[in-house]
Design a protein around this motif. Structure first.
Motif, PDB file in Angstrom:
ATOM      1  N   UNK A 175      12.109 -17.445  11.103  1.00 35.47           N
ATOM      2  CA  UNK A 175      11.028 -18.276  11.617  1.00 35.47           C
ATOM      3  C   UNK A 175      10.226 -18.835  10.449  1.00 35.47           C
ATOM      4  N   UNK A 176      10.036 -20.155  10.426  1.00 32.65           N
ATOM      5  CA  UNK A 176       9.332 -20.770   9.304  1.00 32.65           C
ATOM      6  C   UNK A 176       7.880 -20.310   9.214  1.00 32.65           C
ATOM      7  N   UNK A 177       7.342 -19.766  10.302  1.00 32.37           N
ATOM      8  CA  UNK A 177       5.950 -19.322  10.278  1.00 32.37           C
ATOM      9  C   UNK A 177       5.793 -17.928   9.700  1.00 32.37           C
ATOM     10  N   UNK A 178       6.913 -17.221   9.486  1.00 30.63           N
ATOM     11  CA  UNK A 178       6.832 -15.849   8.981  1.00 30.63           C
ATOM     12  C   UNK A 178       6.534 -15.870   7.484  1.00 30.63           C
ATOM     13  N   UNK A 179       5.427 -15.259   7.095  1.00 35.05           N
ATOM     14  CA  UNK A 179       5.013 -15.247   5.709  1.00 35.05           C
ATOM     15  C   UNK A 179       4.898 -13.837   5.144  1.00 35.05           C
ATOM     16  N   UNK A 180       5.185 -12.842   5.930  1.00 35.88           N
ATOM     17  CA  UNK A 180       5.040 -11.455   5.492  1.00 35.88           C
ATOM     18  C   UNK A 180       6.413 -10.820   5.292  1.00 35.88           C
ATOM     19  N   UNK A 181       6.612 -10.217   4.124  1.00 41.09           N
ATOM     20  CA  UNK A 181       7.861  -9.521   3.822  1.00 41.09           C
ATOM     21  C   UNK A 181       7.729  -8.065   4.254  1.00 41.09           C
ATOM     22  N   UNK A 182       8.754  -7.555   4.886  1.00 39.05           N
ATOM     23  CA  UNK A 182       8.769  -6.158   5.303  1.00 39.05           C
ATOM     24  C   UNK A 182       9.483  -5.335   4.228  1.00 39.05           C
ATOM     25  N   UNK A 183       8.733  -4.576   3.463  1.00 42.91           N
ATOM     26  CA  UNK A 183       9.292  -3.730   2.410  1.00 42.91           C
ATOM     27  C   UNK A 183       9.207  -2.263   2.827  1.00 42.91           C
ATOM     28  N   UNK A 184      10.229  -1.515   2.487  1.00 44.86           N
ATOM     29  CA  UNK A 184      10.181  -0.065   2.719  1.00 44.86           C
ATOM     30  C   UNK A 184       9.326   0.584   1.642  1.00 44.86           C
ATOM     31  N   UNK A 185       8.622   1.643   2.011  1.00 52.40           N
ATOM     32  CA  UNK A 185       7.827   2.388   1.033  1.00 52.40           C
ATOM     33  C   UNK A 185       7.743   3.833   1.477  1.00 52.40           C
ATOM     34  N   UNK A 186       7.479   4.696   0.550  1.00 47.82           N
ATOM     35  CA  UNK A 186       7.257   6.098   0.867  1.00 47.82           C
ATOM     36  C   UNK A 186       6.392   6.703  -0.235  1.00 47.82           C
ATOM     37  N   UNK A 187       6.028   7.970  -0.083  1.00 44.06           N
ATOM     38  CA  UNK A 187       5.245   8.635  -1.119  1.00 44.06           C
ATOM     39  C   UNK A 187       5.612  10.102  -1.165  1.00 44.06           C
ATOM     40  N   UNK A 188       5.427  10.695  -2.344  1.00 42.75           N
ATOM     41  CA  UNK A 188       5.557  12.136  -2.513  1.00 42.75           C
ATOM     42  C   UNK A 188       4.453  12.584  -3.460  1.00 42.75           C
ATOM     43  N   UNK A 189       4.232  13.884  -3.537  1.00 38.93           N
ATOM     44  CA  UNK A 189       3.127  14.383  -4.339  1.00 38.93           C
ATOM     45  C   UNK A 189       3.492  15.657  -5.057  1.00 38.93           C
ATOM     46  N   UNK A 190       2.813  15.884  -6.168  1.00 34.69           N
ATOM     47  CA  UNK A 190       2.874  17.134  -6.906  1.00 34.69           C
ATOM     48  C   UNK A 190       1.463  17.728  -6.895  1.00 34.69           C
ATOM     49  N   UNK A 191       1.269  18.782  -7.653  1.00 35.07           N
ATOM     50  CA  UNK A 191      -0.056  19.371  -7.696  1.00 35.07           C
ATOM     51  C   UNK A 191      -1.088  18.464  -8.343  1.00 35.07           C
ATOM     52  N   UNK A 192      -0.641  17.547  -9.200  1.00 35.35           N
ATOM     53  CA  UNK A 192      -1.576  16.712  -9.951  1.00 35.35           C
ATOM     54  C   UNK A 192      -1.485  15.223  -9.641  1.00 35.35           C
ATOM     55  N   UNK A 193      -0.417  14.762  -8.992  1.00 31.63           N
ATOM     56  CA  UNK A 193      -0.239  13.330  -8.786  1.00 31.63           C
ATOM     57  C   UNK A 193       0.242  13.025  -7.367  1.00 31.63           C
ATOM     58  N   UNK A 194      -0.042  11.805  -6.929  1.00 29.87           N
ATOM     59  CA  UNK A 194       0.534  11.224  -5.716  1.00 29.87           C
ATOM     60  C   UNK A 194       1.291   9.981  -6.155  1.00 29.87           C
ATOM     61  N   UNK A 195       2.580   9.909  -5.802  1.00 30.27           N
ATOM     62  CA  UNK A 195       3.431   8.807  -6.257  1.00 30.27           C
ATOM     63  C   UNK A 195       3.877   7.983  -5.050  1.00 30.27           C
ATOM     64  N   UNK A 196       3.523   6.697  -5.051  1.00 30.17           N
ATOM     65  CA  UNK A 196       3.918   5.758  -4.000  1.00 30.17           C
ATOM     66  C   UNK A 196       5.003   4.850  -4.559  1.00 30.17           C
ATOM     67  N   UNK A 197       6.102   4.709  -3.820  1.00 34.66           N
ATOM     68  CA  UNK A 197       7.206   3.843  -4.238  1.00 34.66           C
ATOM     69  C   UNK A 197       7.385   2.736  -3.200  1.00 34.66           C
ATOM     70  N   UNK A 198       7.323   1.492  -3.649  1.00 35.93           N
ATOM     71  CA  UNK A 198       7.568   0.329  -2.788  1.00 35.93           C
ATOM     72  C   UNK A 198       8.905  -0.267  -3.210  1.00 35.93           C
ATOM     73  N   UNK A 199       9.854  -0.313  -2.293  1.00 36.47           N
ATOM     74  CA  UNK A 199      11.213  -0.762  -2.616  1.00 36.47           C
ATOM     75  C   UNK A 199      11.327  -2.261  -2.327  1.00 36.47           C
TER      76      UNK A 199
END
Length: 336
Positions: free
Chosen positions: A213-237
């Motif tokens: 659809x020519x009106x569609x302007x939003x891309x659907x990307x997969x993403x997830x996150x994982x965490x350790x004791x000191x960090x939170x990591x977000x990955x956008x594919x």
């Protein structure tokens, strides 16, 4: 009927046999005169140097001394008596009280984090020459040669008007990645190998779809996150995004990532009020050819029950975050 002889139990350590007191000789009992020793997982006897780690093997160690059997239990070793002053000593253990960090307000200004460009992506950017990008459709509405069918699992490229007469075999459902399994929601042929998943033949047939659809302007990307004791990591594919135009902004309580896809004039937005508090200065952004990795440093230790709450934006209709950017199990595309 003659009376049966009464056998006595020998209590010498390592013997444990029953014996006839009338036949008890000087060499009838083989036992250990010493005490059992247990130290550093080793088991043995204090009277001989035989040691082992298996308890059954320890029980089968033959005695090192011969003597008569004895039905008198040996004296138990004396237990160490604590001194009275030690008994009266009271040790007070105070619980460690964790300090709770004051949560900054939501409207704390966002800071643009300078990303690290992976070497593979940098080489790709350096080697890319100005070229004519393939468009989904020309200005006059015609389909460009080489356009891939947009139906999931089809993969047929447009080679001319005759391509429309071919049958499109596709998956009407959506791809699902869960606990290592990969499959389509429409037919659920599950596999653990990503290449096998990509080669699965569609479960329905129909006409090709060459443009969205020519009106569609939003891309659907997969993403997830994982965490350790000191960090939170977000990955956008994502692939084919522009590292120079894409931006990731952080505040202690908010993550806003916007990826720009210039080829189709579309974008992807992930805007979340974080569950916990992060240290913006200690956080890092790395851009790869197939994903963007956002490594946020926790401002205080602890586990987050979730990444956070999606920030509502001005839209005609409110759409749940799980429908906009479904979080699924991570699939490493770097090796493909």
């Amino acid at each position: 009927m003659p009376d049966e002889k009464v056998l006595l139990q020998c209590y010498n350590r390592g013997c444990g046999e029953k014996y006839d007191p009338e036949k008890n000789k000087e060499d009838s009992c083989r036992h250990h005169p010493g005490l059992p020793v247990f130290h550093d997982a080793y088991k043995g006897w204090g009277c001989c140097n035989k040691k082992c780690t298996d308890f059954t093997e320890f029980l089968n160690i033959q005695g090192c001394t011969l003597s008569k059997h004895s039905n008198i239990k040996p004296a138990e070793p004396e237990k160490q008596v604590l001194k009275e002053d030690l008994l009266e000593e009271v040790v007070e253990i105070k619980p460690i009280i964790a300090t709770t960090l004051v949560r900054p307000p939501f409207d704390t200004p966002l800071i643009t984090v300078k990303p690290n460009i992976a070497s593979s992506l940098q080489q790709q950017m350096n080697s890319t020459q100005p070229k004519q990008e393939i468009q989904i459709a020309d200005d006059d509405g015609e389909i460009a040669i080489g356009t891939t069918c947009k139906n999931g699992g089809c993969g047929i490229n447009y080679q001319g008007i005759e391509t429309n007469s071919t049958i499109c075999t596709y998956h009407p459902g959506c791809p699902i990645f869960h606990e290592g399994l990969k499959y389509w929601s429409c037919c659920q042929k599950k596999t653990t190998d990503f290449n096998s998943f990509l080669s699965q033949v569609g479960c329905e047939t129909g006409a090709h779809v060459w443009k969205k659809d020519v009106d569609e302007k939003t891309v659907h990307c997969r993403w997830d996150f994982h965490q350790t004791g000191s960090h939170v990591v977000v990955s956008i594919y994502a692939k084919n995004y522009c590292p120079k135009e894409s931006v990731v902004r952080l505040s202690p309580v908010r993550l806003q990532a916007k990826l720009i896809f210039p080829q189709h004039s579309n974008s992807f937005l992930l805007d979340v009020e974080l569950k916990g508090v992060v240290d913006v200065d200690a956080s890092q952004i790395t851009m790869y050819g197939t994903k963007v990795e956002i490594k946020m440093k926790k401002a205080e230790p602890g586990s987050w029950s979730k990444l956070g709450t999606p920030v509502e934006t001005q839209r005609p209709q409110k759409t749940p975050m799980d429908q906009i950017t479904p979080a699924v199990e991570a699939v490493n595309l770097d090796d493909l």
